[in-house]
Design an enzyme around this catalytic site. Structure first.
Site, PDB file in Angstrom:
ATOM      1  N   GLU A 179     110.259  20.291  56.710  1.00 55.53           N
ATOM      2  CA  GLU A 179     109.365  20.190  55.545  1.00 55.53           C
ATOM      3  C   GLU A 179     110.222  19.677  54.402  1.00 55.53           C
ATOM      4  OE1 GLU A 179     106.170  20.682  55.522  1.00 55.53           O
ATOM      5  OE2 GLU A 179     105.781  21.780  57.373  1.00 55.53           O
ATOM      6  N   CYS A 187     107.699  20.589  45.902  1.00 57.00           N
ATOM      7  CA  CYS A 187     107.864  19.454  46.811  1.00 57.00           C
ATOM      8  C   CYS A 187     106.725  18.461  46.665  1.00 57.00           C
ATOM      9  CB  CYS A 187     107.949  19.951  48.247  1.00 57.00           C
ATOM     10  SG  CYS A 187     106.560  20.990  48.704  1.00 57.00           S
TER      11      CYS A 187
HETATM   12  P1  NAD Z   1     118.324  21.884  49.860  1.00 55.64           P
HETATM   13  O1  NAD Z   1     118.142  20.898  50.916  1.00 55.64           O
HETATM   14  O2  NAD Z   1     119.432  21.684  48.916  1.00 55.64           O
HETATM   15  O3  NAD Z   1     118.535  23.338  50.465  1.00 55.64           O
HETATM   16  C1  NAD Z   1     117.581  24.045  51.267  1.00 55.64           C
HETATM   17  C2  NAD Z   1     118.285  25.070  52.127  1.00 55.64           C
HETATM   18  O4  NAD Z   1     119.197  24.409  52.954  1.00 55.64           O
HETATM   19  C3  NAD Z   1     119.070  26.152  51.404  1.00 55.64           C
HETATM   20  O5  NAD Z   1     118.720  27.413  51.897  1.00 55.64           O
HETATM   21  C4  NAD Z   1     120.512  25.837  51.727  1.00 55.64           C
HETATM   22  O6  NAD Z   1     121.291  27.005  51.914  1.00 55.64           O
HETATM   23  C5  NAD Z   1     120.398  25.128  53.049  1.00 55.64           C
HETATM   24  N1  NAD Z   1     121.505  24.206  53.341  1.00 55.64           N
HETATM   25  C6  NAD Z   1     122.378  23.641  52.508  1.00 55.64           C
HETATM   26  N2  NAD Z   1     123.274  22.890  53.182  1.00 55.64           N
HETATM   27  C7  NAD Z   1     122.944  22.978  54.485  1.00 55.64           C
HETATM   28  C8  NAD Z   1     123.479  22.418  55.693  1.00 55.64           C
HETATM   29  N3  NAD Z   1     124.528  21.617  55.714  1.00 55.64           N
HETATM   30  N4  NAD Z   1     122.870  22.711  56.842  1.00 55.64           N
HETATM   31  C9  NAD Z   1     121.798  23.502  56.862  1.00 55.64           C
HETATM   32  N5  NAD Z   1     121.257  24.044  55.764  1.00 55.64           N
HETATM   33  C10 NAD Z   1     121.818  23.788  54.588  1.00 55.64           C
HETATM   34  O7  NAD Z   1     116.953  21.933  49.091  1.00 55.64           O
HETATM   35  P2  NAD Z   1     116.629  22.731  47.799  1.00 55.64           P
HETATM   36  O8  NAD Z   1     117.361  22.126  46.634  1.00 55.64           O
HETATM   37  O9  NAD Z   1     116.787  24.187  48.013  1.00 55.64           O
HETATM   38  O10 NAD Z   1     115.065  22.411  47.646  1.00 55.64           O
HETATM   39  C11 NAD Z   1     114.612  21.254  47.052  1.00 55.64           C
HETATM   40  C12 NAD Z   1     114.135  20.245  48.067  1.00 55.64           C
HETATM   41  O11 NAD Z   1     113.285  20.859  48.999  1.00 55.64           O
HETATM   42  C13 NAD Z   1     113.317  19.119  47.469  1.00 55.64           C
HETATM   43  O12 NAD Z   1     113.684  17.902  48.063  1.00 55.64           O
HETATM   44  C14 NAD Z   1     111.895  19.467  47.857  1.00 55.64           C
HETATM   45  O13 NAD Z   1     111.009  18.391  47.921  1.00 55.64           O
HETATM   46  C15 NAD Z   1     112.088  20.106  49.169  1.00 55.64           C
HETATM   47  N6  NAD Z   1     110.972  20.997  49.458  1.00 55.64           N
HETATM   48  C16 NAD Z   1     110.106  20.683  50.458  1.00 55.64           C
HETATM   49  C17 NAD Z   1     109.017  21.513  50.715  1.00 55.64           C
HETATM   50  C18 NAD Z   1     108.038  21.218  51.806  1.00 55.64           C
HETATM   51  O14 NAD Z   1     107.330  22.135  52.187  1.00 55.64           O
HETATM   52  N7  NAD Z   1     107.951  20.012  52.326  1.00 55.64           N
HETATM   53  C19 NAD Z   1     108.839  22.665  49.964  1.00 55.64           C
HETATM   54  C20 NAD Z   1     109.743  22.947  48.964  1.00 55.64           C
HETATM   55  C21 NAD Z   1     110.823  22.126  48.734  1.00 55.64           C
END
Ligand code: NAD
Length: 476
Positions: free
Chosen positions: A218, A252
């Site tokens: 997502e 998002c």
């Molecule tokens: P992010 O990708 O920075 O982090 C999300 C999660 O990933 C965190 O829990 C983090 O600990 C983990 N993470 C970090 N590095 C990782 C790695 N190398 N391997 C695995 N996991 C890792 O995203 P964010 O800043 O927390 O959220 C913002 C983004 O999320 C935006 O792009 C937004 O559009 C997206 N988003 C999508 C949805 C959806 O349902 N499609 C919903 C909310 C947010």
């Protein structure tokens, strides 16, 4: 010696999988009970969750949190409870003629996959962990959650409450930063759901591929708003402002940019800016308006605006009370509309994920469609207007995860619609029957009749005339 996080996660996964396997087949009442406990946990601790989310963000409205993180999640749980007996029914499928006459039968059984990992982000820290969980439970799985390190207090409260309401073989929360997240994504789950950014999604899928773990991603993207000529600009402005400013744009599905007819640009901007001022007459000390979650994200947004200004954009700050934002560490940012934007600007390259709204113009709707098609497929797409032919033109010539017509974001709140992205905005979906199926294995079961079908069909060696006849029939 203290157990390492990796060891802890592997131990929990092993425990969950062995209890899952030992308990099959599990009665439906167990699934129902798990969803009910998740619902009780959320409802009982709604205020507490809202308070820790406010502390994590710096400022976030209690009411907004209860609406977006508790009530919206409860809705997915209740919807699952209502529909799961229908979803879990096995389906009869057709068998080719004349096998049915001979007693052959085919069915699909929707079976649990086993243990599902959930990696969730900070922007709706409770919702984006617990909404998928409801359907993961509905499908009969167990789950492990690794919530975001950016909303640490919320993650700790979640971890604590989960131990109160669930046994570790049913549901467990593992906390930690990006290293723990990376380790988590490399565990041999039966399925992994990741919600977050597209770049991290790529790393998650890469890690999961080592164990061939199926993933639901997502992700995000630049969700465009098409303003049709027939749009009511005041109404559209109100809806766009609400969607753009909720959670300070950290959604998002937030409308990322607007694309409006050239000669309607002033009026379209006025529509959004007037609505924003009416909803948030002040910004800095307004508890209804969320802070940007961290200094890093705040600085990124300032850079996006500075870059646009340097490259020639007009920057319109919607600051109705003329507040001074320069000497505060509240990470509050007013709605910032950018005019005259170009592709070379950061604002038009990355997902904004904050209260910045670039406005592009078009002369002909085809130009707007071509622009959107030339970029990554977005998570959401919005069309405002009453012109049905134009609406269909936009919908049938573009691709996006989902669409809301005459508003923004709302399609996610329809429990019966699947929610997910396409291409760089994600893969797979939850909500709707699709969510249940995402977390289930559609297992094909075929029942062969007593009669020797292979021989009857001429497919049993030694091959001969009967085989040739059968093949000729098949290739006719
Ligand atoms: P992010 O990708 O920075 O982090 C999300 C999660 O990933 C965190 O829990 C983090 O600990 C983990 N993470 C970090 N590095 C990782 C790695 N190398 N391997 C695995 N996991 C890792 O995203 P964010 O800043 O927390 O959220 C913002 C983004 O999320 C935006 O792009 C937004 O559009 C997206 N988003 C999508 C949805 C959806 O349902 N499609 C919903 C909310 C947010």
């Amino acid at each position: 010696m203290a157990e390492s996080k990796r060891d802890e996660m592997e131990r929990i996964l092993k425990l969950q999988r062995s209890v899952f396997t030992a308990n099959r087949p599990e009665e439906m009442s167990k699934r129902v009970d798990r969803i009910n406990r998740a619902l009780t946990l959320l409802k009982t601790h709604a205020e507490e969750f809202a308070k820790v989310m406010a502390a994590d963000f710096g400022s976030r409205s209690i009411q907004q949190s209860i609406l977006t993180d508790i009530a919206a999640t409860v809705s997915v749980g209740q919807y699952s409870l209502k529909n799961m007996s229908k979803w879990t029914k096995s389906e009869k499928r057709k068998v080719q003629f004349p096998l049915g006459l001979l007693g052959a039968k085919a069915e699909v059984r929707y079976e649990p996959k086993g243990v599902v990992g959930i990696l969730s982000p900070w922007n709706f820290p409770v919702n984006l962990a617990f909404s998928p969980l409801m359907q993961i439970f509905a499908a009969g799985n167990r789950a492990m959650i690794k919530p975001s390190e950016f909303t640490e207090r919320t993650s700790l409260l979640m971890a604590e409450l989960v131990t109160e309401y669930f046994t570790p073989d049913e549901l467990a929360v593992v906390t930690g930063g990006p290293e723990v997240a990376a380790e988590f994504s490399s565990l041999p789950f039966d399925h992994l759901v990741f919600t977050g950014s597209t770049p991290t999604g790529r790393r998650v899928m890469e890690a999961a591929s080592a164990n061939l773990v199926p993933v639901t991603l997502e992700l995000g993207g630049k969700s465009p708003v098409f303003m049709g000529r027939s749009a009511d600009l005041t109404r559209a402005g109100e809806r766009i402002a609400l969607g753009k400013m909720m959670n300070a744009g950290q959604i998002c599905l937030s409308p990322d940019y607007m694309i409006v007819p050239e000669d309607m640009e002033d009026e379209a901007i006025a529509g959004v800016s007037n609505a924003a001022s009416a909803m948030y007459p002040t910004v800095l000390h307004n508890d209804d308006y969320a802070s940007i979650v961290s200094d890093r994200h705040f600085d990124r947004l300032q850079e996006v605006v500075a870059d646009a200004r340097d490259k020639g954009a007009e920057v319109i700050e919607v600051n109705p009370a003329n507040e001074d934002f320069s000497n505060t560490n509240a990470r509050k940012m007013p709605l910032t509309i950018l005019r005259n934007v170009e592709d070379g600007m950061l604002a038009m390259q990355e997902e904004l994920f904050g209260p910045v709204l670039p406005v592009k113009t078009y002369r002909n709707i085809d130009e707007a469609i071509d622009y959107v098609n030339a970029n990554d497929r977005p998570l959401g797409l919005y069309y405002f207007g009453e012109d049905k032919a134009e609406q269909e033109q936009v919908l049938t010539r573009t691709i996006s995860g989902g669409v809301t017509v005459n508003d923004v974001i709302f399609h996610i709140s329809m429990d019966d619609l699947p929610f997910g992205g396409v291409g760089p905005s994600g893969m797979g979906s939850y909500h709707g029957v699709e969510g249940f199926r995402e977390f289930s294995h559609a297992r094909s079961v075929y029942h062969q009749p007593k009669i020797d079908i292979a021989k009857l069909g001429g497919f049993k060696p030694p091959y001969g005339k009967a085989t040739d006849k059968a093949l000729a029939g098949l290739l006719k």
